[in-house]
Design an enzyme around this catalytic site. Sequence first.
Site, mmCIF file in Angstrom:
data_model
loop_
_atom_site.group_PDB
_atom_site.id
_atom_site.type_symbol
_atom_site.label_atom_id
_atom_site.label_comp_id
_atom_site.label_asym_id
_atom_site.label_seq_id
_atom_site.Cartn_x
_atom_site.Cartn_y
_atom_site.Cartn_z
ATOM 1 C CD GLN A 1 -8.851 1.530 -0.691
ATOM 2 O OE1 GLN A 1 -7.879 1.193 -0.021
ATOM 3 N NE2 GLN A 1 -8.751 2.254 -1.773
ATOM 4 N NE ARG A 34 -3.783 1.761 2.755
ATOM 5 C CZ ARG A 34 -4.958 2.213 2.275
ATOM 6 N NH1 ARG A 34 -5.579 1.552 1.330
ATOM 7 N NH2 ARG A 34 -5.498 3.295 2.757
ATOM 8 C CB VAL A 75 -5.596 6.142 -0.781
ATOM 9 C CG1 VAL A 75 -5.598 4.637 -0.965
ATOM 10 C CG2 VAL A 75 -4.581 6.793 -1.696
ATOM 11 C CB SER A 76 -11.135 4.598 0.485
ATOM 12 O OG SER A 76 -11.799 5.383 -0.469
ATOM 13 C CD GLN A 77 -11.799 3.536 7.576
ATOM 14 O OE1 GLN A 77 -12.771 4.100 7.056
ATOM 15 N NE2 GLN A 77 -11.809 3.069 8.785
#
Length: 200
Positions: free
Chosen positions: A57, A25, A51-53
């Site tokens: 995701q 990540r 960038v989502s949590q």
Amino acid sequence: MVRHQLTSRGIHDARVLATMAALPRERFVPTESNEEAYEDHPVRLTDHATVSQPFVQAWMTQALALRGTEKVLEVGTGSGYQTAILAELCGSVYSIELDPELARNARDRLLALGYYNVHVRQGDGCLGWFDEAPFDAILLTGAPEAVPRVLFEQLQPDGRLVAPVGEEGDQRLFVYRREGRQWISKDLGGVRFVPLRRSL
Ligand code: SAH
């Protein structure tokens, strides 16, 4: 991250968990945010993109119920992290990003990581990707006020669409599938996403 943020909150799809355990990540977040890459919150990319949590995701991906051979459309490539998760779990991914710089960076990053089953293009994802339709699954990673009708038209009859929907501050995550001639939606819960925009 997988144990504390995903399994403990009900993510049970073994393929999703294995993929997120293996994906680097930190390669997808800005260098200055590297330390935060695995933390339990979104990471900012630009004024209009995050960038989502990780949990969110995983949750969206699990809701797509991918088996491995699907052709998937993603609206909102952002960093490409969610795109990479999808690429590991389906046959091919078509991802559209409105911001030209994000689109270019995500394409380069995904190629450098060896994702040859991913196609990224710049454009308005609310119009879908006509030439490549129909898709087995569609994922929106930004929130429209209502899902554009054309996206349903680009989905296979037995396909699924997962999207955060609603105005900022009042959004819910939905999974849609067809039953007969009707679209059935299931409300998975409240979420916070950046809005989808129609132009820059
Ligand atoms: N899934 C991404 C996060 C994306 S945030 C990740 O893992 O990094 C939502 C993204 O949608 C932003 O990058 C934003 O630029 C993009 N976006 C907004 N409106 C859009 C539109 N109409 N079409 C395509 N992308 C759009």
